[in-house]
Design a protein around this motif. Structure first.
Motif, short mmCIF file in Angstrom:
data_model
loop_
_atom_site.label_atom_id
_atom_site.label_comp_id
_atom_site.label_asym_id
_atom_site.label_seq_id
_atom_site.Cartn_x
_atom_site.Cartn_y
_atom_site.Cartn_z
N ARG A 291 4.37 -2.69 -0.38
CA ARG A 291 3.43 -2.14 0.60
C ARG A 291 4.01 -0.93 1.34
NH1 ARG A 291 -1.04 -5.48 2.16
NH2 ARG A 291 -1.06 -7.34 0.87
N GLU A 294 3.86 2.01 -0.95
CA GLU A 294 2.50 2.54 -1.08
C GLU A 294 2.06 3.27 0.19
OE1 GLU A 294 -0.27 -0.55 -2.07
OE2 GLU A 294 -2.01 0.80 -1.97
N ARG A 295 2.47 2.76 1.34
CA ARG A 295 2.01 3.32 2.61
C ARG A 295 2.76 4.60 2.99
NH1 ARG A 295 3.10 -0.86 5.40
NH2 ARG A 295 4.81 -0.02 6.59
N THR A 296 4.01 4.74 2.56
CA THR A 296 4.81 5.86 3.09
C THR A 296 5.51 6.71 2.03
OG1 THR A 296 6.88 4.61 3.32
CG2 THR A 296 5.32 4.47 5.15
N GLN A 298 4.41 7.21 -1.54
CA GLN A 298 3.72 7.43 -2.82
C GLN A 298 2.79 8.63 -2.71
OE1 GLN A 298 0.91 4.34 -4.18
NE2 GLN A 298 1.84 4.49 -6.22
#
Lengths: 641, 641
Positions: A291, A294-296, A298
Motif C-alpha cells: 500500500r 502504491e500510495r507514494t 508508483q
C-alpha cells in the motif's frame, strides 16, 4: 522426438498448495485461452518472433556458450554478467509456458537440449551457476553481488514451468539436486552459511519447488531466507543494505526501498512464504508495504522505481517523469507480487494493480513487433534528449541489452499471461482481467465454460456466454475496476473497485454482460508529487495515454504543448495506427519554445508566462504503444493551459 | 625550518602568461585581502579547522600511507580509490595558497614533508601515482578509469601553488620530472601513446606549469590532449564516450554533457589552452558551450549536473530539485571555467556566474564550521527522505567521504578566493566580486590601493576608499550584477549586467560608492524546466534562498508550504542565526499533507486541489546556510498558492 501432452493444464505460475492460506485459487493457463485483441497480438509475436530470437540472442551473447564451457564441451572464458545463466532460465520458463499454450516440437527440443546442457554443467553436489564456476569465484563468497541464489531461483521457476507446461521432469531433476544442495548449505545449523543473496528471487523459486515436489525443506529454506533479511548480513559484507532490501526485517518494513526489482521480487517471495506457512502477520506487513508503494512510489503507468542510480525506489512522492527508471522487470515483479496478494486477500485493488502494470508500465517495455525492448520506461522524452547508453530511451528500443534481464522476463510473462486472468474453486469463478477467449473452470458441480466476447480495452463491453454449465448454483464474480464508475453487470449498477457477483444456476446459452464505461478522463496527482505540478494525465479505461510527436499538429513540438482541462475530450479507434489503437483527442495550445537568445532559463516571476501561439487539437496514443515509430518526444503528464 | 617570504604576491591560480590572449589580468591573491564578512568567516574556518582536519583525514583514510608504501617506507596494500593521490595534491594546493595569505611554520613544514614523500615515491623516469603503482596496474593501460593524468594534473596545480604561495620549488621539481615524462610518453610521435585520461584536469595543470616554467612542451601537450578528445580514444577502450567528455571534438561541441566535473574541468583547461595559443575559434566554441550550459543545464543556485547516475549533466531543462546532483566539485570547476572565460572575454556575465556559483552552489557544500561537507547539493529535501549512502543529503553533512574529492577541493578554492576578486593592468582596475578588505593594484602610473568597505551581500552598499593613488588617469570598473536594476555608481545610475566605469585621476581620500539594490525578488523559470512548474525561487542580491524546516511556523511542514507571489516580501538581518544571515519573510499558506488513507496519489483532475489550511509567514534563509542544524526538510523552489 515424442511430443508429450502438456500437463500444463493443471497449474500455472505461482500455484498455491492445497494447504495454502489463500482466498482465491488460480485457474491454470490451460484453462484459459485468449484468442483476440491486444493480448493475443502480444502473445502471437512473443511466440513467433521474441522467443526464437531470444534463443539466438542467448547464443550470440554467450550465455549458452558459458554453459558449454562449464559442461566441459567447449573451452574459453565466461562471457557476460555474473548472472548470465538467469537469462537462460527465464527463456526456458517462457518456452515451457509457451509449449503449454500450444505444443511445438522445436520448442520442446530446444528446452530439452538446454536442460541437458544444464544437467551436464551441474556440479557433483548439485551446485550450478556457470559464470562463477568459470571465473572461479569461491562459492557464495560474494553473495551480495554474485547472484548465485538468484540464478538458482530462476532455474527453479523454469523447472516448475517445464513440469507444468510440458510434463517433462528433466529440469526438475536438476532443480531438486540444486535445491537439496542449498538446503544443506544455508541455514543456522552447524557448518551452514548464514547468508542471503543480494538479489531476491530464490524465495519464490523455492516455494514453487515445494509446491511441485512437496519437499517441506524448500519452503523452510525460503522462509529462512525471508527472515534472515534485515539482520545485518549485507552490511557484514561491507555493503550498504538499502539497495539489497536488507536494511530492516521484512516484518518491520513499512514501505519499499532500494533496488526496485529486488524489493518487489522479495515482496512476492515473502507472500509465497506467508500463504504457505499461514503467516498472517507477515502477510499484513506485506500488505502495508504494498500500500505504501502504491500510495507514494508508483507512477501512474504502474511503473516502479524512480531512480536510475541504483535502479531504485526514491523517496515518497519522488516521481520524475523524464528520469523515471520504471524498469520493465520491476513491473513484472510488481505483477507477481500483486498476483500473490490478490490470491491471499481477494481484494480487487490488487487485480486493478495488475491491470495497470500489465497494460502500461509493462507493455511499454516491448515493441509491437515483440522483439525490441525498453529496459527503462520514462513518462517523458524531451526533444533534445541524448542517448548515452543502451538503456537510454532516447535510443529507442533495443533488440537486446548487455544486461539482458528484461527481454526474457517479458517473454515468460507474456507466455504465462493466461495464468493471471481467472481464479476458481468450489462453486465460484472470479474473472480478474478481460480479454476475448474462453475460461474453463472445473467447479464442484462440474465445468463452467465461458466464452468471453469483448474488444476491451478499446471497448468496455464484456459479454460472458455460458458454453458449459455445472450443476447447482454458481457465483460468477467479475472485477469492476476502481476507475469504472457507472459500470453495470447484467444491466444492474455495480460498485467500482470491487468484485460484482452474480449467483445463480447457469445454463448453456446464458449471457451475462459487464459494461465498463470508458469515458476519457483527466487525472491529477497529490501536490507532493512535485514532478507533475500543474499537469494532468490522460486515461481511458485501464490505459494511460501519452502525447507522442508524430500524432501532433505540424510544428507543435510536444515539449511546448498545453492541455485545456476544461476542453472537450473524444476518442477514436484507428485500425491503421500502431496495430489498432483508440486515440484520444483533447483541446490545447502550443506555447512558444525557449528563447534562443536567453542567457538563463530564470527570470523575474513578475514577467507573465509566454502566451500560447495557437490553439491545437492534441492527439494521445496509449502509452504502451509509444516509441514504435523510432524514438520521439513524448509525454504522459501534460501541463495545463 | 626557515620561513620564507611568500612569493605568492605575484601570481594566483590560473595566471595567464604575458603573451596570453586575455582582456583582463588577474591581481594576485597577495594583492587582495578580505578581512570581514561572509568570505572572511569562511576563510577563517578553512584555515583554522578544515585544513588541519583535512590533513588528519588524509592520514586516517590512508592517502598518505599509500605514498609511504610507494616510497618504500612502509609495507601494505594501497587503500582507497585509484585517484587517492589527488586528494593529497589538492590539500597541498590549499596549504600553499593559505600560506600565501599568511605564513605559518607548520603549514609550510607539512607541505614540505609531504612534498619530500612524493619525491621519494616518484619513479626514476618521473612517473608518479601511488595507487596504480601499488596495485601494479600497468601504466596507462586503463586511462579511461585509472586517473593517472588526473592525479598528475592536480600535482601540477599544487606545485605551481607551492611556488607562487611559498616560493619553494621542491614540488615543482617533482612536477617537472613528471611532466617531462608525460611529454615523452603521450602524443602522435613514434612509440608515443595516443591516449587521454578519462577525467580531465591535466590540461589546466600543464598550462599552469607552462606558465610557471616557460616550457612550451607542456602547453603543447595540454593542447594535444584537448584536440585528441572526441576522436574515439575512449570508445577504443570499449567505454561509452559521453560520460568522459570524449564523444565529440571540443571545437565541434555545442553544449556540455556527461560527467559534470569532467566536462567543466575540460572547459577550463581548453580555455587555458585557447588563451595561451591565441586560438579564437576554440575560445568561441567554449563560449557557445558555456552559454548552452547556463541557458539549459544550470540550477538557479549555479549548481551543475542534474543526474546522480554518472554524476552527469542531464538533457536540456532536466533540472530536478530533489535529485539535483550539483556536485560541489562541479561548482568549483564551473568557477574555474568561468574565471578563465572572464579573463579572456571581459564579459560581466562570467563574473555574475562566478558569484552565483560561489555564494550558492559552492558555499552550500561546506558547513559554517568549515569541516562538514556536502558532496551533492539538492534544491529540495523532503520530509521522509532516506539516507542510502555517504553522499545522501538526507544524512546531513559528512566530515569526509569514501570518495573524498570535494573536501580538499573546497579547501583550495577558499584558500585562493582572493585570486578571483579583481583584475588590473595598464591604467585600469576591475572589481568583479565584493567583500570588505583591500585591493592593491600595481598600475602603470603607480599603485592604486582601495579599501573596500561593505556588508555585502547583506547590504548593497560598496564604498571604495582610495588609500594610495597612481599618477594620471585611472579607470575603475566595477561589476553591476545582472539582477541589480537601479544600481548607482558615485550617485549615477548604471546598467545592470555590465561593468560600470569611472575614469579619472584618483587621490588619496577619494571615495567611490557602488550601490546595489538588494530588494527581495521572486524568480520563475522557462516553462521547459518541468521540475519547477508553478513554483518560484526567492532571491536577494546574489543569494538564492531556501525554506528550511526550523524557521517555519509550528506545524507548517516545508513539503506543504505555498507562497503568495503577490504577497509582501521583507528582509531582516539576524545576527543570532547561522553566523549572521539576512532572512526573508514572505506570505504564504499551508496546504493539507497527503491523505494517509488514500490508496493512490492519483485522482480525477476535476477534484479541486485541497484548500489551504491556514495562512502563514514563510521564512527563508540563504541556501548556502541550510543543513547547519542537522538535515531538515528544505526547498528552494516554492509552489505558488
Amino acid at each position: 522426438m515424442t511430443t508429450l501432452t502438456p500437463s500444463g493444464t493443471t497449474r500455472g505460475p505461482a500455484a498455491p498448495s492445497d494447504d495454502a492460506r489463500v482466498l482465491l485459487r488460480p485457474l491454470a493457463p490451460g484453462h484459459v485461452t485468449i484468442d483476440g485483441g491486444l493480448w493475443a497480438r502480444t502473445a502471437d509475436v512473443n511466440r513467433a518472433a521474441a522467443i526464437p530470437e531470444g534463443l539466438e540472442q542467448l547464443e550470440k551473447a554467450g550465455n549458452l556458450r558459458n554453459l558449454e564451457i562449464a559442461a566441459g564441451r567447449a573451452e574459453g572464458e565466461a562471457i557476460g554478467p555474473i548472472f548470465a545463466d538467469s537469462d537462460v532460465h527465464k527463456w526456458l520458463e517462457a518456452a515451457a509456458w509457451e509449449y503449454a499454450r500450444e505444443p511445438d516440437e522445436k520448442l520442446l527440443a530446444d528446452q530439452l537440449r538446454i536442460t541437458e546442457l544444464l544437467a551436464a554443467a551441474q556440479a557433483e553436489d548439485g551446485y550450478l551457476d556457470s559464470v562463477p564456476m568459470l571465473r572461479k569465484v569461491p562459492r557464495y563468497s560474494d553473495l551480495p553481488w554474485s547472484h548465485e541464489l538468484y540464478c538458482a531461483g530462476h532455474l527453479f521457476q523454469a523447472a516448475v514451468a517445464q513440469v507444468r507446461g510440458t510434463g517433462r521432469t528433466e529440469l526438475l531433476d536438476v532443480a531438486v539436486r540444486l535445491a537439496d544442495h542449498l538446503v544443506a548449505t544455508f541455514g543456522d545449523g552447524e557448518g551452514q552459511l548464514r547468508e542471503v543473496d543480494g538479489h531476491p528471487v530464490v524465495e519464490m523459486g523455492l516455494v514453487e519447488l515445494y509446491r511441485e515436489t512437496g519437499t517441506r525443506a524448500y519452503l523452510d529454506l525460503a522462509s529462512w531466507f525471508v527472515e534472515a533479511r534485515g539482520t545485518g548480513i549485507i552490511e557484514g559484507h561491507d555493503k550498504a543494505p538499502t539497495y539489497f532490501s536488507d536494511r530492516v526485517r521484512i516484518r518491520e518494513a513499512t514501505t519499499v526501498e532500494g533496488h526496485a526489482v529486488r524489493a518487489v521480487y522479495l515482496g512476492a517471495g515473502a507472500a509465497d512464504v506467508a500463504v504457505e506457512t499461514g503467516d498472517a502477520e507477515l502477510l499484513a506487513a506485506l500488505d502495508t508495504q504494498y500500500r505504501a508503494m502504491e500510495r507514494t512510489k508508483q507512477y501512474v503507468t504502474g511503473g516502479l522505481g524512480s531512480r536510475w542510480e541504483g535502479e531504485s525506489f526514491g523517496d515518497p512522492y519522488e516521481l520524475p517523469n523524464d528520469r523515471a527508471y520504471a524498469e520493465t522487470c520491476a513491473a513484472i515483479g510488481g505483477v507477481q507480487w500483486a498476483w500473490r496478494m490478490l490470491l491471499a486477500t481477494g481484494e480487487a485493488r490488487y487485480a486493478d494493480q495488475i491491470e495497470r502494470m500489465l497494460l502500461n508500465g509493462f507493455l511499454a517495455g516491448v515493441s509491437l513487433s515483440g522483439t525490441e525492448y525498453f529496459y527503462v520506461n520514462p513518462l517523458q522524452l524531451r526533444s533534445d534528449a541524448h542517448a548515452e547508453e543502451d538503456r537510454s530511451p532516447a535510443h529507442g528500443r533495443r533488440s537486446w541489452f548487455s544486461c539482458a534481464c528484461c527481454p526474457p522476463n517479458i517473454m515468460r510473462t507474456v507466455s504465462s499471461l493466461t495464468g493471471y486472468l481467472a481464479t476458481a474453486d468450489g462453486a465460484s469463478l472470479q474473472l480478474h482481467q478481460y480479454a476475448p477467449g474462453t475460461v474453463t473452470a472445473p467447479l464442484d458441480g462440474g465445468t463452467l465454460r465461458l466464452r468471453v466476447e469483448t474488444s476491451y480495452p478499446d471497448e468496455g463491453r464484456v459479454a460472458l456466454h455460458v458454453e458449459e454449465a455445472p450443476d447447482g448454483e454458481t457465483t460468477l464474480a467479475v472485477r469492476v475496476p476502481a476507475w469504472a464508475d457507472g459500470a453495470t453487470l447484467a444491466g444492474e449498477p455495480v460498485q467500482a473497485g470491487t468484485y460484482a457477483r452474480v449467483t445463480r444456476r447457469f445454463a448453456v446459452g446464458d449471457t451475462v454482460v459487464l459494461d465498463l464505461p470508458l469515458a476519457v478522463r483527466l487525472t491529477s496527482a497529490d501536490p507532493r508529487v512535485d514532478a507533475v505540478r500543474g499537469a494532468v494525465a490522460i486515461e481511458r479505461g485501464p490505459l494511460v495515454y501519452a502525447l507522442e510527436q508524430p500524432d501532433q499538429a505540424e510544428g507543435a513540438v510536444v515539449d511546448d504543448l498545453r492541455i485545456d482541462p476544461a476542453g472537450a475530450l473524444s476518442d477514436e479507434f484507428r485500425a491503421d495506427l500502431l496495430g489498432g489503437v483508440t486515440v484520444v483527442h483533447a483541446q490545447g495550445a502550443v506555447v512558444p519554445g525557449p528563447d534562443a537568445g536567453a542567457t538563463t532559463p530564470y527570470g523575474p516571476a513578475t514577467t507573465p508566462p509566454p502566451a500560447p501561439v495557437r490553439d491545437v487539437t492534441l492527439t494521445a496514443i496509449p502509452y504502451y504503444a509509444w516509441a514504435n515509430r523510432g524514438p520521439q518526444p513524448m509525454r504522459v503528464w501534460v501541463p495545463t493551459r
